[in-house]
Design a protein around this motif. Structure first.
Motif, PDB file in Angstrom:
ATOM      1  N   ILE A  17      70.063 -72.504  98.936  1.00 23.22           N
ATOM      2  CA  ILE A  17      70.433 -73.076  97.533  1.00 23.22           C
ATOM      3  C   ILE A  17      70.247 -72.238  96.390  1.00 23.22           C
ATOM      4  O   ILE A  17      69.482 -71.381  96.601  1.00 23.22           O
ATOM      5  CB  ILE A  17      69.638 -74.474  97.478  1.00 23.22           C
ATOM      6  N   PRO A  18      70.832 -72.367  95.380  1.00 20.00           N
ATOM      7  CA  PRO A  18      70.547 -71.826  94.051  1.00 20.00           C
ATOM      8  C   PRO A  18      69.215 -72.082  93.595  1.00 20.00           C
ATOM      9  O   PRO A  18      68.324 -73.157  93.891  1.00 20.00           O
ATOM     10  CB  PRO A  18      71.477 -72.335  92.971  1.00 20.00           C
ATOM     11  N   LEU A  19      68.548 -71.100  92.938  1.00 19.39           N
ATOM     12  CA  LEU A  19      67.055 -71.231  92.395  1.00 19.39           C
ATOM     13  C   LEU A  19      66.855 -70.881  90.914  1.00 19.39           C
ATOM     14  O   LEU A  19      67.704 -70.037  90.799  1.00 19.39           O
ATOM     15  CB  LEU A  19      66.201 -70.386  93.199  1.00 19.39           C
ATOM     16  N   SER A  20      66.129 -71.629  90.437  1.00 23.24           N
ATOM     17  CA  SER A  20      65.660 -71.235  89.081  1.00 23.24           C
ATOM     18  C   SER A  20      64.963 -69.894  89.048  1.00 23.24           C
ATOM     19  O   SER A  20      64.369 -69.350  90.073  1.00 23.24           O
ATOM     20  CB  SER A  20      64.727 -72.255  88.319  1.00 23.24           C
ATOM     21  N   PHE A  21      65.090 -68.815  88.177  1.00 20.56           N
ATOM     22  CA  PHE A  21      64.249 -67.957  88.017  1.00 20.56           C
ATOM     23  C   PHE A  21      62.725 -68.126  88.357  1.00 20.56           C
ATOM     24  O   PHE A  21      62.273 -66.920  88.966  1.00 20.56           O
ATOM     25  CB  PHE A  21      64.494 -66.918  86.665  1.00 20.56           C
ATOM     26  N   GLN A  22      62.202 -69.193  87.941  1.00 23.10           N
ATOM     27  CA  GLN A  22      60.798 -69.382  88.401  1.00 23.10           C
ATOM     28  C   GLN A  22      60.585 -69.425  89.665  1.00 23.10           C
ATOM     29  O   GLN A  22      59.609 -68.987  90.478  1.00 23.10           O
ATOM     30  CB  GLN A  22      60.320 -70.800  87.670  1.00 23.10           C
ATOM     31  N   ASP A  23      61.580 -70.310  90.570  1.00 21.25           N
ATOM     32  CA  ASP A  23      61.466 -70.222  91.891  1.00 21.25           C
ATOM     33  C   ASP A  23      61.838 -69.027  92.537  1.00 21.25           C
ATOM     34  O   ASP A  23      61.195 -68.683  93.762  1.00 21.25           O
ATOM     35  CB  ASP A  23      62.288 -71.298  92.142  1.00 21.25           C
ATOM     36  N   ILE A  24      62.788 -68.241  92.002  1.00 17.01           N
ATOM     37  CA  ILE A  24      63.060 -66.997  92.598  1.00 17.01           C
ATOM     38  C   ILE A  24      61.705 -66.144  92.710  1.00 17.01           C
ATOM     39  O   ILE A  24      61.384 -65.392  93.463  1.00 17.01           O
ATOM     40  CB  ILE A  24      64.169 -66.092  91.863  1.00 17.01           C
ATOM     41  N   TRP A  25      60.890 -66.198  91.343  1.00 16.67           N
ATOM     42  CA  TRP A  25      59.726 -65.348  91.299  1.00 16.67           C
ATOM     43  C   TRP A  25      58.858 -66.017  92.387  1.00 16.67           C
ATOM     44  O   TRP A  25      57.880 -64.972  93.257  1.00 16.67           O
ATOM     45  CB  TRP A  25      59.173 -65.303  90.011  1.00 16.67           C
ATOM     46  N   LYS A  26      58.404 -67.273  92.501  1.00 14.76           N
ATOM     47  CA  LYS A  26      57.359 -67.830  93.280  1.00 14.76           C
ATOM     48  C   LYS A  26      57.938 -67.367  94.826  1.00 14.76           C
ATOM     49  O   LYS A  26      57.004 -67.051  95.518  1.00 14.76           O
ATOM     50  CB  LYS A  26      57.734 -69.003  93.248  1.00 14.76           C
ATOM     51  N   ASN A  27      59.059 -67.553  94.961  1.00 16.19           N
ATOM     52  CA  ASN A  27      59.580 -67.110  96.430  1.00 16.19           C
ATOM     53  C   ASN A  27      59.387 -65.818  96.934  1.00 16.19           C
ATOM     54  O   ASN A  27      58.893 -65.461  98.146  1.00 16.19           O
ATOM     55  CB  ASN A  27      61.090 -67.713  96.880  1.00 16.19           C
ATOM     56  N   PRO A  44      56.011 -60.949  84.307  1.00 12.96           N
ATOM     57  CA  PRO A  44      57.295 -60.295  85.174  1.00 12.96           C
ATOM     58  C   PRO A  44      58.060 -61.391  85.500  1.00 12.96           C
ATOM     59  O   PRO A  44      59.500 -61.164  85.506  1.00 12.96           O
ATOM     60  CB  PRO A  44      56.683 -59.758  86.415  1.00 12.96           C
ATOM     61  N   TRP A  45      57.866 -62.627  85.720  1.00 10.49           N
ATOM     62  CA  TRP A  45      58.914 -63.740  85.953  1.00 10.49           C
ATOM     63  C   TRP A  45      59.871 -63.944  84.941  1.00 10.49           C
ATOM     64  O   TRP A  45      60.789 -64.358  84.941  1.00 10.49           O
ATOM     65  CB  TRP A  45      58.123 -64.963  86.291  1.00 10.49           C
ATOM     66  N   GLN A  46      59.250 -63.945  83.537  1.00 17.16           N
ATOM     67  CA  GLN A  46      59.940 -63.857  82.233  1.00 17.16           C
ATOM     68  C   GLN A  46      61.041 -62.651  82.290  1.00 17.16           C
ATOM     69  O   GLN A  46      62.153 -63.167  81.864  1.00 17.16           O
ATOM     70  CB  GLN A  46      58.981 -64.081  81.274  1.00 17.16           C
ATOM     71  N   THR A  47      60.399 -61.677  82.603  1.00 18.28           N
ATOM     72  CA  THR A  47      61.348 -60.472  82.619  1.00 18.28           C
ATOM     73  C   THR A  47      62.643 -60.692  83.519  1.00 18.28           C
ATOM     74  O   THR A  47      63.768 -60.283  83.315  1.00 18.28           O
ATOM     75  CB  THR A  47      60.618 -59.228  82.999  1.00 18.28           C
ATOM     76  N   LEU A  48      62.168 -61.284  84.885  1.00 19.38           N
ATOM     77  CA  LEU A  48      63.200 -61.663  85.724  1.00 19.38           C
ATOM     78  C   LEU A  48      64.206 -62.324  85.169  1.00 19.38           C
ATOM     79  O   LEU A  48      65.482 -62.368  85.556  1.00 19.38           O
ATOM     80  CB  LEU A  48      62.472 -62.215  87.013  1.00 19.38           C
ATOM     81  N   GLY A  49      63.908 -63.699  84.581  1.00 19.75           N
ATOM     82  CA  GLY A  49      64.814 -64.446  83.958  1.00 19.75           C
ATOM     83  C   GLY A  49      65.705 -63.901  83.140  1.00 19.75           C
ATOM     84  O   GLY A  49      66.797 -64.005  83.101  1.00 19.75           O
ATOM     85  N   ALA A  50      65.016 -63.048  82.228  1.00 16.01           N
ATOM     86  CA  ALA A  50      65.962 -62.682  81.055  1.00 16.01           C
ATOM     87  C   ALA A  50      66.948 -61.386  81.740  1.00 16.01           C
ATOM     88  O   ALA A  50      68.011 -61.470  81.024  1.00 16.01           O
ATOM     89  CB  ALA A  50      64.963 -61.592  80.110  1.00 16.01           C
ATOM     90  N   PHE A  64      75.506 -61.687  91.032  1.00 13.69           N
ATOM     91  CA  PHE A  64      74.820 -63.177  90.869  1.00 13.69           C
ATOM     92  C   PHE A  64      75.627 -64.168  90.191  1.00 13.69           C
ATOM     93  O   PHE A  64      76.575 -63.757  89.332  1.00 13.69           O
ATOM     94  CB  PHE A  64      73.490 -63.105  90.279  1.00 13.69           C
ATOM     95  N   VAL A  65      75.521 -65.262  90.429  1.00 13.95           N
ATOM     96  CA  VAL A  65      76.180 -66.368  89.648  1.00 13.95           C
ATOM     97  C   VAL A  65      75.233 -67.345  89.087  1.00 13.95           C
ATOM     98  O   VAL A  65      74.263 -67.715  89.858  1.00 13.95           O
ATOM     99  CB  VAL A  65      77.420 -67.117  90.433  1.00 13.95           C
ATOM    100  N   LYS A  66      75.714 -67.710  87.976  1.00 17.12           N
ATOM    101  CA  LYS A  66      74.476 -69.064  87.109  1.00 17.12           C
ATOM    102  C   LYS A  66      75.253 -70.373  87.645  1.00 17.12           C
ATOM    103  O   LYS A  66      76.377 -70.752  87.292  1.00 17.12           O
ATOM    104  CB  LYS A  66      74.470 -68.676  85.931  1.00 17.12           C
ATOM    105  N   ILE A  67      74.502 -71.365  88.165  1.00 15.01           N
ATOM    106  CA  ILE A  67      74.835 -72.667  88.354  1.00 15.01           C
ATOM    107  C   ILE A  67      73.963 -73.702  87.651  1.00 15.01           C
ATOM    108  O   ILE A  67      72.784 -73.529  87.980  1.00 15.01           O
ATOM    109  CB  ILE A  67      75.104 -72.940  90.028  1.00 15.01           C
ATOM    110  N   GLY A  68      74.683 -74.418  87.195  1.00 19.34           N
ATOM    111  CA  GLY A  68      73.651 -75.696  86.397  1.00 19.34           C
ATOM    112  C   GLY A  68      73.346 -75.342  84.947  1.00 19.34           C
ATOM    113  O   GLY A  68      72.990 -74.211  84.557  1.00 19.34           O
ATOM    114  N   LYS A  69      72.543 -76.105  84.509  1.00 15.91           N
ATOM    115  CA  LYS A  69      72.037 -75.944  82.975  1.00 15.91           C
ATOM    116  C   LYS A  69      70.715 -76.436  82.859  1.00 15.91           C
ATOM    117  O   LYS A  69      70.009 -76.256  81.784  1.00 15.91           O
ATOM    118  CB  LYS A  69      72.989 -76.286  81.996  1.00 15.91           C
ATOM    119  N   ARG A  70      70.134 -77.528  83.666  1.00 17.67           N
ATOM    120  CA  ARG A  70      69.044 -78.021  83.584  1.00 17.67           C
ATOM    121  C   ARG A  70      68.101 -78.138  84.727  1.00 17.67           C
ATOM    122  O   ARG A  70      68.079 -79.182  85.191  1.00 17.67           O
ATOM    123  CB  ARG A  70      69.301 -79.533  83.053  1.00 17.67           C
ATOM    124  N   PRO A  71      67.617 -77.112  85.112  1.00 16.88           N
ATOM    125  CA  PRO A  71      67.685 -75.788  84.607  1.00 16.88           C
ATOM    126  C   PRO A  71      68.775 -74.869  85.157  1.00 16.88           C
ATOM    127  O   PRO A  71      69.490 -75.108  86.270  1.00 16.88           O
ATOM    128  CB  PRO A  71      66.376 -75.192  84.931  1.00 16.88           C
TER     129      PRO A  71
END
Length: 322
Positions: A17-27, A44-50, A64-71
């Motif tokens: 499934i798609p993941l937020s950048f925070q979840d990508i970092w945690k995983n 680094p998680w903030q840098t990853l998101g940016a 990559f592709v971005k899916i959804g907005k919240r988040p």
């Protein structure tokens, strides 16, 4: 060594499934990938998101592709065929249900000591200059029906006593421009789509008198459209935005800096003095400190020595009351 894009790609290769950048970092941390990541940053998680947001927006060849907005969540283009259209259409709706069920038992006022710590210690906010804060108790104010949205939750002050020579301070006393900088803070537990306008304009109203005004929250819902609107409002009205990170208080950050005003609104300050004794006492203390060239820290809110212990205390209420 891995780049941030390598890091995200390896995580998403193992996610259905798609993941937020925070979840990508945690995983990725759970997978041990952070040990091979080429970075020296403290968040680094903030840098990853940016990096991911910019790559998806500006790089036509992005993986990559971005899916959804919240988040916003990220997925690999090569795996998009594994997601149903129904899943993609409902991804934001599912997140809304989760957000509504999240509750906290700590109060806005219990967040004040954390803002006091942030203002005093966070160099990205104060540029290495100690800012003292003071809670303004609204219940002490005179009630006349016209004072709604005039009281700040906290006020702050920077006096350049340690940076300036005595002669400069004395000369400044007789000049038309004052070195003292006054700040106003509006504290909230959470900012989301349903409350952001009310909270923002409350901060605008309560901070009209100060050199700088800020809206502060312990949680800001991860929503692209919400952040874009907050950025627009900040640029239009000059109010800054601060995010207190209760998971790591030293990673708290200024999302948008306030526009600094050179002049104070003396009429509004005079009205605040008339209706609230805390604000009047605050200005008296500021004057005494400036005249005596000494900060009397006991007259301001106490700066936490161990904010992590304090956070554990207020967060523990959630587990005992849930």
């Amino acid at each position: 060594m891995l780049t941030f894009f390598d890091f995200a790609e390896k995580v998403l290769e193992n996610s259905s499934i798609p993941l937020s950048f925070q979840d990508i970092w945690k995983n990725g941390v759970d997978m041990g990938l952070d040990k091979s990541l080429s970075t020296t940053g403290k968040t680094p998680w903030q840098t990853l998101g940016a990096r991911l947001f910019v790559d998806v927006r500006d790089n036509e060849s992005t993986k990559f592709v971005k899916i959804g907005k919240r988040p916003a969540r990220f997925f690999l283009k090569s795996k998009m065929s594994t997601l149903s259209q129904e899943f993609i259409n409902n991804i934001d709706k599912e997140e809304n249900i989760i957000v509504k069920n999240v509750k906290t038992s700590y109060t806005e006022r219990e967040l004040h000591p954390l803002l006091t710590y942030f203002a005093y210690s966070n160099a990205s906010f104060n540029n290495g200059k100690a800012i003292m804060t003071k809670t303004i108790f609204h219940e002490k104010s005179k009630k006349d029906g016209l004072n709604e949205w005039i009281h700040p939750d906290l006020v702050g002050v920077y006096i350049p006593i340690e940076e300036w020579k005595d002669e400069i301070i004395e000369l400044n006393k007789i000049s038309s421009s004052n070195a003292i900088q006054l700040l106003s803070f509006e504290m909230k537990k959470e900012i989301n789509r349903s409350n952001y306008r009310e909270y923002f304009f409350q901060a605008v109203s309560n901070s009209s008198w100060a050199n700088e005004g800020y809206l502060v929250a312990a949680k800001i819902v991860d929503d692209d459209e919400l952040m874009n609107e907050l950025e627009r409002l900040s640029a239009s009205f000059g109010i800054g935005l601060i995010k207190l990170d209760l998971d790591d208080i030293d990673s708290s950050s200024v999302i948008f800096h306030a526009n600094k005003k050179s002049e104070l609104d003396w009429e509004t300050m005079n009205k605040l003095c008339e209706i609230n004794s805390d604000f009047q006492k605050f200005l008296q203390d500021v004057k005494i400190d400036f005249d005596s060239k000494r900060i009397h820290k006991s007259e301001y809110d106490t700066v936490l020595k161990d904010p992590d212990v304090y956070i554990q205390k207020i967060m523990k209420k959630d587990s005992t009351q849930s």
